[in-house]
Design a protein around this motif. Structure first.
Motif, PDB file in Angstrom:
ATOM      1  N   VAL A 175       0.857  -1.200   0.000  1.00 42.19           N
ATOM      2  CA  VAL A 175       0.000   0.000   0.000  1.00 42.19           C
ATOM      3  C   VAL A 175       0.886   1.240   0.000  1.00 42.19           C
ATOM      4  CG1 VAL A 175      -1.771   1.280   1.247  1.00 42.19           C
ATOM      5  CG2 VAL A 175      -1.795  -1.232   1.253  1.00 42.19           C
ATOM      6  N   PRO A 176       0.812   2.074  -1.038  1.00 40.97           N
ATOM      7  CA  PRO A 176       1.654   3.272  -1.075  1.00 40.97           C
ATOM      8  C   PRO A 176       1.347   4.220   0.075  1.00 40.97           C
ATOM      9  CG  PRO A 176       0.744   2.797  -3.244  1.00 40.97           C
ATOM     10  CD  PRO A 176       0.029   1.905  -2.272  1.00 40.97           C
ATOM     11  N   ASN A 232       4.827  -5.588  -7.641  1.00 41.77           N
ATOM     12  CA  ASN A 232       4.369  -5.223  -6.301  1.00 41.77           C
ATOM     13  C   ASN A 232       4.180  -3.726  -6.118  1.00 41.77           C
ATOM     14  OD1 ASN A 232       4.379  -7.936  -5.226  1.00 41.77           O
ATOM     15  ND2 ASN A 232       6.625  -7.824  -5.246  1.00 41.77           N
ATOM     16  N   CYS A 233       4.199  -2.984  -7.223  1.00 44.69           N
ATOM     17  CA  CYS A 233       3.994  -1.527  -7.184  1.00 44.69           C
ATOM     18  C   CYS A 233       2.984  -1.139  -8.258  1.00 44.69           C
ATOM     19  CB  CYS A 233       5.309  -0.788  -7.393  1.00 44.69           C
ATOM     20  SG  CYS A 233       6.613  -1.193  -6.217  1.00 44.69           S
ATOM     21  N   ALA A 234       1.920  -1.938  -8.382  1.00 48.90           N
ATOM     22  CA  ALA A 234       0.972  -1.774  -9.491  1.00 48.90           C
ATOM     23  C   ALA A 234       0.363  -0.381  -9.532  1.00 48.90           C
ATOM     24  CB  ALA A 234      -0.122  -2.832  -9.392  1.00 48.90           C
ATOM     25  N   ALA A 235       0.076   0.192  -8.370  1.00 48.51           N
ATOM     26  CA  ALA A 235      -0.573   1.504  -8.348  1.00 48.51           C
ATOM     27  C   ALA A 235       0.333   2.613  -8.870  1.00 48.51           C
ATOM     28  CB  ALA A 235      -1.023   1.829  -6.922  1.00 48.51           C
ATOM     29  N   THR A 236       1.644   2.355  -8.898  1.00 48.29           N
ATOM     30  CA  THR A 236       2.598   3.374  -9.335  1.00 48.29           C
ATOM     31  C   THR A 236       2.949   3.247 -10.816  1.00 48.29           C
ATOM     32  OG1 THR A 236       3.511   3.269  -7.100  1.00 48.29           O
ATOM     33  CG2 THR A 236       4.788   4.490  -8.676  1.00 48.29           C
ATOM     34  N   LYS A 237       2.501   2.192 -11.482  1.00 43.42           N
ATOM     35  CA  LYS A 237       2.775   2.042 -12.917  1.00 43.42           C
ATOM     36  C   LYS A 237       2.211   3.239 -13.681  1.00 43.42           C
ATOM     37  CE  LYS A 237       1.951  -1.935 -14.873  1.00 43.42           C
ATOM     38  NZ  LYS A 237       3.237  -2.401 -15.444  1.00 43.42           N
ATOM     39  N   GLY A 274       0.253   6.310 -12.319  1.00 41.02           N
ATOM     40  CA  GLY A 274       1.274   6.621 -11.333  1.00 41.02           C
ATOM     41  C   GLY A 274       2.505   7.262 -11.944  1.00 41.02           C
ATOM     42  N   LYS A 275       3.546   7.395 -11.124  1.00 38.21           N
ATOM     43  CA  LYS A 275       4.776   8.049 -11.558  1.00 38.21           C
ATOM     44  C   LYS A 275       5.744   7.111 -12.261  1.00 38.21           C
ATOM     45  CE  LYS A 275       4.649  11.570  -7.910  1.00 38.21           C
ATOM     46  NZ  LYS A 275       5.344  12.165  -6.746  1.00 38.21           N
ATOM     47  N   GLY A 276       5.464   5.805 -12.216  1.00 38.75           N
ATOM     48  CA  GLY A 276       6.321   4.856 -12.899  1.00 38.75           C
ATOM     49  C   GLY A 276       7.407   4.301 -12.002  1.00 38.75           C
ATOM     50  N   SER A 277       8.264   3.486 -12.585  1.00 37.61           N
ATOM     51  CA  SER A 277       9.361   2.838 -11.866  1.00 37.61           C
ATOM     52  C   SER A 277      10.401   3.859 -11.428  1.00 37.61           C
ATOM     53  CB  SER A 277      10.019   1.799 -12.769  1.00 37.61           C
ATOM     54  OG  SER A 277      10.639   2.441 -13.874  1.00 37.61           O
TER      55      SER A 277
END
Length: 597
Positions: free
Chosen positions: A144-145, A196-201, A206-209
């Protein structure tokens, strides 16, 4: 007990008592080696500068605590030796490194042994966070971010300063990543590592990797390993490297020679990636970190690796630049009138300590010293530059008696003294995995330049955030003022006695100065020697460069002093730099010798 850590500063730091000594005799950098009989209070006072820095250089030894510093010093210089740069910084203190654990909030449990992600996030943002999280607050779970926190690098970029990020690890690794990315898990380094960072893709809004965020943050100079992460395909199709070149105008370099050929930022920002991936498999993570200075000497069970005659063997580093090369080039490219922020990480101290590799860790600590020397050389000519050198957390290396058996894995080396030094690694994981892990000890922090005194005493990593950004300047105390009560006709009246306080006598001015170096080449003198001047109770302050009675150069400064650059063309020999402070109370002078070679 759960503790909230939701602030950007721990409040006032330890006061530097010697500030009151600014009056007389400010000096050059403190000498290394034995203290001797001389008092150094005036020298230290002469280095106190409360002004905000124009440039900031933060150098990090990943996993660097006092134990590995001592081991590396013993090996490279001897027990009574000193590192040329690391041990010459005038202000030193200790720093705590604890983090938090995820939970329901709003307060979170303490994590006493943190990894590099939350520790680097601490100085980058001024906030505590949890393991594996980059410049983002804690939350209910790893997946969870949390809340994104603005970093020092991002703040300076918004102010119009140039920015740089240098590491001997993959540049997407935790410490360099925390400077300019926000993500819930540090492992999400490239667009194909985002499970494990799907919401940030980026495809999820999201902002990406980490790799994508670093270039989106428009860092002017990015140098390190991890080319493989930039060879991954973005959600939109092209690789991160293609995206960096085509969308943000980055110029990609892959060798030391190519980096040396870049002479300015006029052609666009620079992305130097010197390790990671192969021709057959450009996305391979094997070898993504840059090669350490020395070949490995890995500790083993008794009788242990190495021996009383074992010395470290230099590694074949191919076309990779050394950390000092990258630091020098980054400073060269970032230098500009508005100033810059540069973070430099000597990462393989930590990586090789994890592997119980004594030579690898010692070598990268020595490389940190050389990179710090580059920064100090620049600071000598640009005294408005703040340099801070520290680590992110403690690690596993211990110096133990050389003639006793230990159950831990050990390695023995012949030091610069010619004697054996045994290193033990007691935080081994049973059954394989990482050889050793971090510890929760406090670590060393040292600094030089404007506001460097803020690192003294015991501070926390989050305190560095405000110091890196520049604190509101304080007023340095001047000389003592004496209050006199006077009896007599002017202080007594008929009836009850009345006491009147008379003003103190007009104070005599005080003056001090510091040189960037006690010697300089004739060629460098043509560009000028850097001089820092402090004065009190003065109306005029003048600094001069003299050969005998002949004045070669001079400059008038403000009433409290300041910085000057004195240029001259002259032959070899000894010059004198003299400051004269004149006020209502008289005149004061101070001088320093300068050898021209």
């Amino acid at each position: 007990m759960k503790t909230p850590w939701n602030r950007t500063s721990r409040g006032p730091l330890v006061a530097v008592a010697v500030a009151a000594a600014v009056a007389v005799g400010g000096g050059a950098a403190l000498a290394v080696g034995p203290l001797g009989t001389a008092d150094r209070s005036a020298d230290l006072a002469g280095q106190i500068d409360s002004a905000k820095p124009r440039n900031v250089i933060l150098l990090i030894g990943d996993g660097t605590d006092d134990s590995i510093i001592t081991a590396a010093r013993n090996y490279e210089k001897g027990a009574a030796g000193r590192f040329e740069a690391l041990d010459a910084l005038p202000f030193t203190g200790d720093m705590t490194t604890f983090g938090l654990k995820n939970g329901p909030g709003p307060t979170y449990p303490i994590n006493y042994v943190s990894d590099s992600a939350p520790t680097a996030s601490g100085w980058s943002t001024g906030h505590k966070t949890v393991d594996s999280r980059l410049s983002q607050g804690p939350s209910t779970a790893d997946s969870v971010p949390g809340t994104d926190y603005k970093t020092v690098l991002e703040t300076y970029r918004e102010q119009g300063k140039r920015t740089g990020n240098v590491s001997t690890a993959a540049i997407t690794d935790a410490t360099p990543a925390a400077a300019a990315s926000h993500i819930n898990l540090r492992a999400c380094q490239g667009p194909e590592n985002m499970a494990n960072c799907a919401a940030t893709k980026k495809s999820s809004g999201g902002k990406g990797s980490v790799a994508e965020q670093l270039v989106d943050n428009k860092i002017d100079v990015i140098l390190g390993g991890g080319r493989n992460r930039f060879m991954q395909n973005t959600d939109a199709g092209p690789t991160v490297l293609d995206y960096a070149e085509n969308q943000h105008g980055y110029r990609y370099v892959a060798t030391n020679d190519a980096l040396a050929a870049v002479t300015s930022l006029e052609g666009g920002p620079v992305l130097g990636l010197f390790s990671g991936g192969t021709v057959a498999d450009p996305k391979a993570t094997t070898g993504e970190n840059m090669t350490p200075l020395y070949d490995p000497l890995v500790a083993t069970a008794q009788p242990g690796a190495g021996g009383p005659d074992q010395r470290c063997v230099p590694a074949n580093r191919g076309t990779q630049p050394r950390l000092a090369d990258m630091t020098r080039k980054a400073i060269e490219l970032l230098d500009n009138p508005k100033g810059f922020f540069l973070q430099v990480e000597s990462a393989m101290v930590d990586k090789q300590e994890h592997a119980a590799d004594a030579c690898g860790a010692i070598g990268d600590l020595a490389e940190l010293d050389r990179a710090t020397k580059v920064a100090l050389d620049y600071q000598a000519a640009h005294p408005d530059t703040l340099i801070i050198v520290t680590g992110d957390h403690g690690h596993s290396t211990q110096i133990v008696p050389a003639d006793e058996p230990f159950s831990a894995r050990t390695a023995t080396l012949k030091t610069a003294d010619g004697d054996p030094m045994k290193l033990a690694y007691n935080t081994n994981y049973p059954g394989g995995g990482l050889s050793t892990t971090h510890t929760g000890t406090q670590i060393r922090v040292a600094a030089k330049g404007p506001q460097a005194a803020n690192v003294t005493g015991l501070i926390d990593q989050t305190d560095l955030f405000q110091t890196l950004l520049g604190r509101a300047p304080s007023t340095l105390p001047g000389g003592p003022t004496t209050t006199v009560t006077t009896p007599g006709p002017t202080t007594t009246v008929t009836g009850p006695t009345k006491t009147v306080t008379a003003p103190a006598a007009t104070p005599k001015p005080g003056a001090g100065l510091a040189l960037g170096s006690s010697s300089i080449s004739r060629r460098a003198l043509r560009s000028g020697v850097a001089v820092s001047v402090v004065a009190r109770d003065a109306q005029t302050v003048r600094v001069e460069l003299r050969r005998g009675s002949k004045r070669l150069a001079s400059k008038t400064l403000g009433a409290s002093g300041g910085s000057a650059r004195l240029k001259a063309k002259t032959g070899r020999g000894t010059l004198k730099v003299v400051v004269t402070a004149t006020g209502k109370g008289g005149t004061a002078t101070a001088s320093r010798s300068l050898r021209v070679r």
